[in-house]
Design a protein around this motif. Structure first.
Motif, PDB file in Angstrom:
ATOM      1  N   ALA A 224       0.798  -1.225   0.000  1.00  0.00           N
ATOM      2  CA  ALA A 224       0.000   0.000   0.000  1.00  0.00           C
ATOM      3  C   ALA A 224       0.830   1.275   0.000  1.00  0.00           C
ATOM      4  O   ALA A 224       0.288   2.357  -0.244  1.00  0.00           O
ATOM      5  CB  ALA A 224      -0.934   0.008   1.207  1.00  0.00           C
ATOM      6  N   ASP A 225       2.116   1.180   0.272  1.00  0.00           N
ATOM      7  CA  ASP A 225       2.952   2.376   0.368  1.00  0.00           C
ATOM      8  C   ASP A 225       2.975   3.116  -0.967  1.00  0.00           C
ATOM      9  O   ASP A 225       3.362   2.562  -2.000  1.00  0.00           O
ATOM     10  CB  ASP A 225       4.374   1.996   0.794  1.00  0.00           C
ATOM     11  CG  ASP A 225       5.228   3.226   1.069  1.00  0.00           C
ATOM     12  OD1 ASP A 225       4.695   4.186   1.634  1.00  0.00           O
ATOM     13  OD2 ASP A 225       6.422   3.202   0.709  1.00  0.00           O
ATOM     14  N   GLY A 226       2.553   4.362  -0.939  1.00  0.00           N
ATOM     15  CA  GLY A 226       2.594   5.186  -2.142  1.00  0.00           C
ATOM     16  C   GLY A 226       1.470   4.944  -3.121  1.00  0.00           C
ATOM     17  O   GLY A 226       1.423   5.574  -4.182  1.00  0.00           O
ATOM     18  N   VAL A 227       0.545   4.034  -2.803  1.00  0.00           N
ATOM     19  CA  VAL A 227      -0.565   3.741  -3.714  1.00  0.00           C
ATOM     20  C   VAL A 227      -1.628   4.818  -3.576  1.00  0.00           C
ATOM     21  O   VAL A 227      -2.009   5.199  -2.466  1.00  0.00           O
ATOM     22  CB  VAL A 227      -1.169   2.347  -3.420  1.00  0.00           C
ATOM     23  CG1 VAL A 227      -2.454   2.124  -4.198  1.00  0.00           C
ATOM     24  CG2 VAL A 227      -0.154   1.271  -3.759  1.00  0.00           C
ATOM     25  N   ALA A 228      -2.120   5.302  -4.702  1.00  0.00           N
ATOM     26  CA  ALA A 228      -3.125   6.358  -4.689  1.00  0.00           C
ATOM     27  C   ALA A 228      -4.473   5.818  -4.228  1.00  0.00           C
ATOM     28  O   ALA A 228      -4.740   4.620  -4.271  1.00  0.00           O
ATOM     29  CB  ALA A 228      -3.257   6.963  -6.089  1.00  0.00           C
ATOM     30  N   GLY A 229      -5.335   6.751  -3.777  1.00  0.00           N
ATOM     31  CA  GLY A 229      -6.706   6.381  -3.474  1.00  0.00           C
ATOM     32  C   GLY A 229      -6.924   5.963  -2.040  1.00  0.00           C
ATOM     33  O   GLY A 229      -6.134   6.257  -1.137  1.00  0.00           O
ATOM     34  N   THR A 230      -8.021   5.228  -1.826  1.00  0.00           N
ATOM     35  CA  THR A 230      -8.505   4.926  -0.477  1.00  0.00           C
ATOM     36  C   THR A 230      -8.169   3.512  -0.011  1.00  0.00           C
ATOM     37  O   THR A 230      -8.700   3.053   0.993  1.00  0.00           O
ATOM     38  CB  THR A 230     -10.034   5.115  -0.430  1.00  0.00           C
ATOM     39  OG1 THR A 230     -10.642   4.247  -1.411  1.00  0.00           O
ATOM     40  CG2 THR A 230     -10.427   6.555  -0.726  1.00  0.00           C
ATOM     41  N   GLY A 231      -7.302   2.823  -0.737  1.00  0.00           N
ATOM     42  CA  GLY A 231      -6.985   1.438  -0.387  1.00  0.00           C
ATOM     43  C   GLY A 231      -6.393   1.287   0.998  1.00  0.00           C
ATOM     44  O   GLY A 231      -6.728   0.340   1.724  1.00  0.00           O
ATOM     45  N   LEU A 232      -5.525   2.206   1.405  1.00  0.00           N
ATOM     46  CA  LEU A 232      -4.902   2.116   2.728  1.00  0.00           C
ATOM     47  C   LEU A 232      -5.957   2.277   3.821  1.00  0.00           C
ATOM     48  O   LEU A 232      -5.952   1.530   4.810  1.00  0.00           O
ATOM     49  CB  LEU A 232      -3.811   3.175   2.870  1.00  0.00           C
ATOM     50  CG  LEU A 232      -3.140   3.265   4.247  1.00  0.00           C
ATOM     51  CD1 LEU A 232      -2.515   1.935   4.646  1.00  0.00           C
ATOM     52  CD2 LEU A 232      -2.083   4.379   4.266  1.00  0.00           C
ATOM     53  N   ALA A 233      -6.851   3.228   3.664  1.00  0.00           N
ATOM     54  CA  ALA A 233      -7.909   3.424   4.661  1.00  0.00           C
ATOM     55  C   ALA A 233      -8.770   2.170   4.765  1.00  0.00           C
ATOM     56  O   ALA A 233      -9.159   1.764   5.872  1.00  0.00           O
ATOM     57  CB  ALA A 233      -8.774   4.624   4.275  1.00  0.00           C
ATOM     58  N   ARG A 234      -9.057   1.533   3.640  1.00  0.00           N
ATOM     59  CA  ARG A 234      -9.870   0.310   3.650  1.00  0.00           C
ATOM     60  C   ARG A 234      -9.157  -0.814   4.403  1.00  0.00           C
ATOM     61  O   ARG A 234      -9.761  -1.527   5.202  1.00  0.00           O
ATOM     62  CB  ARG A 234     -10.160  -0.114   2.215  1.00  0.00           C
ATOM     63  CG  ARG A 234     -11.023  -1.374   2.079  1.00  0.00           C
ATOM     64  CD  ARG A 234     -11.422  -1.574   0.632  1.00  0.00           C
ATOM     65  NE  ARG A 234     -12.271  -2.738   0.462  1.00  0.00           N
ATOM     66  CZ  ARG A 234     -11.905  -3.850  -0.161  1.00  0.00           C
ATOM     67  NH1 ARG A 234     -10.679  -3.956  -0.677  1.00  0.00           N
ATOM     68  NH2 ARG A 234     -12.742  -4.866  -0.296  1.00  0.00           N
ATOM     69  N   LEU A 235      -7.849  -0.962   4.163  1.00  0.00           N
ATOM     70  CA  LEU A 235      -7.096  -1.998   4.871  1.00  0.00           C
ATOM     71  C   LEU A 235      -7.084  -1.753   6.370  1.00  0.00           C
ATOM     72  O   LEU A 235      -7.259  -2.688   7.169  1.00  0.00           O
ATOM     73  CB  LEU A 235      -5.660  -2.055   4.337  1.00  0.00           C
ATOM     74  CG  LEU A 235      -5.452  -2.635   2.942  1.00  0.00           C
ATOM     75  CD1 LEU A 235      -3.978  -2.512   2.545  1.00  0.00           C
ATOM     76  CD2 LEU A 235      -5.884  -4.097   2.869  1.00  0.00           C
ATOM     77  N   LEU A 236      -6.889  -0.517   6.765  1.00  0.00           N
ATOM     78  CA  LEU A 236      -6.834  -0.203   8.198  1.00  0.00           C
ATOM     79  C   LEU A 236      -8.183  -0.439   8.873  1.00  0.00           C
ATOM     80  O   LEU A 236      -8.248  -0.913  10.012  1.00  0.00           O
ATOM     81  CB  LEU A 236      -6.373   1.242   8.395  1.00  0.00           C
ATOM     82  CG  LEU A 236      -4.904   1.513   8.030  1.00  0.00           C
ATOM     83  CD1 LEU A 236      -4.623   3.004   7.986  1.00  0.00           C
ATOM     84  CD2 LEU A 236      -3.968   0.814   9.017  1.00  0.00           C
ATOM     85  N   CYS A 237      -9.270  -0.155   8.167  1.00  0.00           N
ATOM     86  CA  CYS A 237     -10.596  -0.449   8.722  1.00  0.00           C
ATOM     87  C   CYS A 237     -10.822  -1.959   8.801  1.00  0.00           C
ATOM     88  O   CYS A 237     -11.448  -2.454   9.747  1.00  0.00           O
ATOM     89  CB  CYS A 237     -11.677   0.207   7.871  1.00  0.00           C
ATOM     90  SG  CYS A 237     -11.817   1.995   8.127  1.00  0.00           S
ATOM     91  N   GLY A 238     -10.313  -2.674   7.813  1.00  0.00           N
ATOM     92  CA  GLY A 238     -10.399  -4.129   7.873  1.00  0.00           C
ATOM     93  C   GLY A 238      -9.619  -4.685   9.045  1.00  0.00           C
ATOM     94  O   GLY A 238     -10.057  -5.635   9.706  1.00  0.00           O
TER      95      GLY A 238
END
Length: 400
Positions: A224-238
């Motif tokens: 997820a490092d440096g990836v654009a968009g909301t993917g990091l937020a989704r992983l953290l909520c997961g």
């Protein structure tokens, strides 16, 4: 012209030999000779030579065997010619559907999924992915388009994964995710990889395997490092959902707070919308769905606030941006948080809109979460409470 099997039988009978007797002379089994005579088994050149010698056919059997082989080869060639000609006509007449059109179809399905039953979406995604994979196998694309085809196939596999899971087929959903990950590798798409790992974790959570679900999240974070968009937020909520189910209140709340920070500092937007973006409403919904698994009043109070806020946001959005399944589930999560806080009347009011859903909208998640809510209401804490009893009966009736 008589075929080799028929000629063999005629010559054997004319010689007055039984199958057993001819078998002894050619050194093959009786069954083998019988199968050759009936056409159930193809005779070899060695068998034809042995039978010709045993029946004193003077080369007639061997000659007929060669003729049969030539005719069979001609038949195979003719069949290949017909098939090849049909395929050439198909290719020549193939509509000029651009790769961009296929990618647009995948993007449209990702958005349509939010407001559509999973069954039709499964069929539509499968249809479009067949076209995409056909292009990949046949290399029916221009130079430089292969990466986009793999990306489209990956997104369509993601739609299929969600549809399979919503229909209750978790193992099939995992297989679709495996395909999506492979496509993401071929396309070199880190954003899609992050999304797939988040979805694999979601499936594992559905199966109540929270250790596996956590591992999927941790691996996703590596990409997820440096990836654009909301993917990091989704992983953290997961991750918060995993930790809450494992009883870690502090860790769950910290992950939800980290997800808020990740959204605030997100770079650019997601490549695709619909299923492939993590809206603010979805993030609030994840918080509510995580914290209802913890017993503390503070956790359930936050769960109720977040679920109610998610519902409010979705109700303000146009139909194309509302995730109806998640909105329905948010009502169930709000009801669960309220009942765990002792507010039975509030719980009944929250879940009421879900009770009248048609069967095709009763996805597997709703069935599972409604069953848990009914179990809490039917427990000893609310024995004798008329509202609790009536809500349980309504939930049971909706599930029939």
């Amino acid at each position: 012209m008589m075929s080799f099997p028929k000629l063999l039988r005629m010559l054997r009978l004319n010689a007055g030999l039984s199958l057993e007797e001819l078998a002894g002379r050619v050194h093959y089994s009786r069954g083998h000779v019988h199968n050759v005579e009936t056409g159930a088994r193809a005779g070899t050149a060695e068998f034809a030579a042995a039978a010709d010698h045993a029946l004193e056919a003077g080369g007639l059997l061997e000659h007929q065997w060669r003729r049969d082989q030539a005719q069979q080869a001609d038949g195979v060639l003719a069949g290949t010619m017909v098939t090849a000609l049909r395929r050439s006509r198909d290719l020549a007449e193939m509509p000029g559907l651009e790769v961009d059109d296929l990618a647009a179809d995948a993007a449209d399905l990702a958005v349509q999924y939010l407001a559509s039953p999973p069954g039709p979406m499964l069929a539509d995604a499968h249809r479009v992915r067949q076209e995409v994979t056909g292009r990949l196998r046949q290399r029916h694309h221009r130079p430089g388009e292969r990466r986009e085809l793999y990306r489209a196939a990956g997104h369509l596999s993601g739609v299929l994964a969600y549809a399979a899971l919503d229909l209750g087929h978790a193992d099939a959903a995992l297989e679709h995710c495996r395909a999506g990950w492979r496509c993401a590798e071929f396309a070199g798409d880190q954003e899609l990889k992050v999304w797939v790992r988040g979805t694999q974790s979601l499936i594992a959570r559905f199966q109540q395997d929270f250790t596996a679900a956590y591992d999927f999240i941790e691996d996703g974070l590596q990409h997820a490092d440096g990836v654009a968009g909301t993917g990091l937020a989704r992983l953290l909520c997961g991750r918060a959902q995993c930790l809450a189910n494992l009883g870690d209140s502090g860790g769950a709340n910290a992950s939800l707070d980290a997800a808020l920070d990740a959204r605030e500092h997100a770079r650019d937007t997601d490549a695709l919308g619909g299923l492939f973006t993590f809206s603010t409403a979805k993030q609030l919904y994840y918080a509510g769905s995580a914290l209802i698994w913890l017993p503390g009043a503070a956790d359930n109070a936050r769960a109720a606030r977040e679920a109610e806020a998610a519902i409010g946001l979705w109700q303000q959005q146009p139909a194309t941006e509302r995730s109806l399944d998640d909105e329905h589930l948010a009502h169930v999560y709000l009801a669960t948080a309220r009942v765990q806080l002792g507010d039975v009347e509030g719980a009944a009011a929250a879940v009421d809109p879900v009770l009248s859903l048609p069967p095709e909208m009763q996805i597997s998640w709703i069935v599972k979460r409604m069953d848990r809510l009914a179990g809490i209401l039917a427990g000893p804490r609310y024995a004798g409470n008329g509202t609790a009893r009536g809500t349980v009966e309504a939930i049971r009736a909706a599930a029939v």
